[in-house]
Design an enzyme around this catalytic site. Structure first.
Site, PDB file in Angstrom:
ATOM      1  N   CYS A 184       0.851  -1.199   0.000  1.00 30.28           N
ATOM      2  CA  CYS A 184       0.000   0.000   0.000  1.00 30.28           C
ATOM      3  C   CYS A 184       0.889   1.253   0.000  1.00 30.28           C
ATOM      4  O   CYS A 184       1.552   1.547   0.988  1.00 30.28           O
ATOM      5  CB  CYS A 184      -0.906  -0.032   1.234  1.00 30.28           C
ATOM      6  SG  CYS A 184      -1.747   1.511   1.601  1.00 30.28           S
ATOM      7  N   CYS A 235       0.084   3.755   2.707  1.00 24.29           N
ATOM      8  CA  CYS A 235       0.532   3.243   4.016  1.00 24.29           C
ATOM      9  C   CYS A 235       2.009   3.575   4.230  1.00 24.29           C
ATOM     10  O   CYS A 235       2.412   3.984   5.315  1.00 24.29           O
ATOM     11  CB  CYS A 235       0.334   1.735   4.105  1.00 24.29           C
ATOM     12  SG  CYS A 235      -1.379   1.180   3.986  1.00 24.29           S
TER      13      CYS A 235
END
Length: 107
Positions: free
Chosen positions: A30, A33
């Site tokens: 991600c 993230c």
């Protein structure tokens, strides 16, 4: 103090500890993230003496992510007294995380 990577068993231990628990549900693939990761580490450095600042890799702990109904990452969930009290999805900055904590805790 850095954010700690926890598994399902450790999650259960910290969930019922004396301190509030802030969990970042994330995954290495991600991009967002990874971008918010350094800000989250700063939160751990600043507030780690007052709250437990942890991370759960949803790829390693899919059952835990499912149990906690995580549908979008990153999702930060704040737990107190064994219960989820609030969450923030994809916080924009360290300041957004600090505001989230201040709204929910007396920090």
């Amino acid at each position: 103090m850095a954010a700690i990577e926890i598994n399902k068993e450790q999650f259960q231990e910290y969930l019922h500890a004396d301190k509030p628990l802030l969990v970042d549900f994330w995954a290495p693939w991600c991009g967002y993230c990874r971008r918010i990761g350094p800000a989250y580490e700063k939160i751990a450095e600043t507030y780690g003496h007052q709250i437990v600042v942890a991370k759960v890799n949803i790829d390693d702990e899919p059952l835990l992510a499912n149990q906690e109904q995580i549908e979008v990452i990153p999702t930060l969930v704040l737990y107190q007294g064994g219960q989820a009290i609030d969450e923030v999805i994809a916080p924009e900055s360290k300041a957004a995380i600090v505001e989230f904590l201040k709204k929910n805790l007396n920090l």
